[in-house]
Design an enzyme around this catalytic site. Sequence first.
Site, PDB file in Angstrom:
ATOM      1  N   SER A  24     -32.403  39.721  93.496  1.00 31.56           N
ATOM      2  CA  SER A  24     -31.677  39.029  92.450  1.00 31.56           C
ATOM      3  C   SER A  24     -32.581  38.323  91.440  1.00 31.56           C
ATOM      4  O   SER A  24     -32.122  37.953  90.372  1.00 31.56           O
ATOM      5  CB  SER A  24     -30.740  37.996  93.074  1.00 31.56           C
TER       6      SER A  24
ATOM      7  N   LYS B   8     -36.281  30.571  87.756  1.00 33.04           N
ATOM      8  CA  LYS B   8     -35.031  31.296  88.029  1.00 33.04           C
ATOM      9  C   LYS B   8     -33.868  30.338  87.821  1.00 33.04           C
ATOM     10  O   LYS B   8     -33.961  29.158  88.188  1.00 33.04           O
ATOM     11  CB  LYS B   8     -35.058  31.826  89.472  1.00 33.04           C
TER      12      LYS B   8
ATOM     13  N   SER C  91     -35.033  39.162  97.516  1.00 34.16           N
ATOM     14  CA  SER C  91     -34.896  38.952  96.074  1.00 34.16           C
ATOM     15  C   SER C  91     -36.146  38.521  95.315  1.00 34.16           C
ATOM     16  O   SER C  91     -36.118  38.471  94.089  1.00 34.16           O
ATOM     17  CB  SER C  91     -33.785  37.941  95.799  1.00 34.16           C
TER      18      SER C  91
END
Length: 485
Positions: free
Chosen positions: A152, A77, A176
């Site tokens: 997210s 990420k 997330s």
Amino acid sequence: MYHDKTLAELSAMLEAGEVTSVELTQAFLDRIKQYDPQINSFVTVSDELALKQAADADAQRKAGKATPLTGIPIAHKDIFCTLDVKTSCGSKMLDNFISPYDATVVEKMKQAGVVMLGKTNMDEFAMGSSNETSFYGPVKNPWNTDAVPGGSSGGSAASVAARLAPASTGTDTGGSIRQPASLCGISGLKPTYGRISRYGMIAFASSLDQAGPMAQTAEDCALLLNAMAGFDPKDSTSIEKAVPDYTASLNQDLNGLKIGLPKEYFGEGLDAGVAEIINTAIEQYRSMGAEIIDISLPNSNLAVPVYYVVAPAECSSNLSRFDGVRFGYRCEDPKDLEDLYKRSRGEGFGEEVKRRIMVGTYALSAGYYDAYYIKAQKLRRMISDDFTQAFKQVDVIMGPTAPSTAFNIGEKADDPVSMYLSDIYTIATNLAGLPGMSIPAGFSNNMPVGLQIIGNAFDESRILNVAHQYQQKTDWHKQIPAAFK
Ligand code: GLN
């Protein structure tokens, strides 16, 4: 064909000499090139570096120094700082930022011989549930490209769902990892707060943020957690506690397991199609020997409002470091220092980030601090106590990960409160610091549904065991979206 294999299968193939890391890495880089334009799951593809790391991994293996992860390519990420590769955090503010060091998670992965394919797209500063707040444009759900992948960690989830990477890393402040895992049909684990170092992970809400693995299966998450977890002197909130081998207990049977079903997670607001799938999954567990117990987490309805005081308050403090002086974006031709601050932040941050900073600054201001922030902290404790009570009675808690399947891009973009409710079943575990996982449990209207498994503090081994046993009896986690087969 490597992309349909799990990380554990690829690890065995590397070990048996059936494939090299360079071949495997090249195969995934080719898939990213071919398919990522359809889903926008990567911000950066670090192909040259990946092939170099792969060659190094092959050499390590030849020298007899391989771990189970040596030569496995994964995606990080874009919230984890990476030496020499841009770390944007999904924001214009950091569009030009190259970190001078690796996050501990990245460093540990490197030490285990993992290859980094690139950095995945995400909501700006991890604020969002749909990936629509990214400066780099929305990520699309591989099961239906009109739909959001969740957020997210939407890029991480979508890249694994589309089989552009065997696994990825994510972070979870209010859901997330779990919510995008649910919406994209993959497995994702948010460990106990403090289990994994937050060093070099760009902070959103420091008392809630936690990194974790995202992959096809619970077994793959266990292999990744083995490498990610552990005390880090560079993170004062990381916990000095031995790391077990998370793969060791995967095969325990579930006879006598006590599963709690909180009535608050099955009430109004839960989509009927999702409820049906979750109930079927619970029946599957009953047939595997588990005992199902009705429980209550009475303060569940307070989780979202409490979170939206605590998280913005912490973000308003954390994001004050982005001032146009030290990191990232700086406005053109500032008149004076105040103009530099105002315009750099005004132009560098997106709308949702600004909304959170304003809410948080307000909640922390003199005169409102007691009414909002202190009050929220007290309620946070009550939410946490609900779990303490529940775990006196049960081993794990189960329910839906999210109230619905993936919604369409744009559908909730102008309605922040409805967006915030996407995390209604995940947020309380962050407030309590507990581990939680989402695993694929079926499809409603052709879109994936995730089952959430919440455990007591540091009970990741049990959660992974419970998830793995289900995956031995079902094949939801093996489904690949038609356009990416
Ligand atoms: N969707 C929640 C939010 O917008 C949670 C995000 C997260 O876990 N990073 O804050």
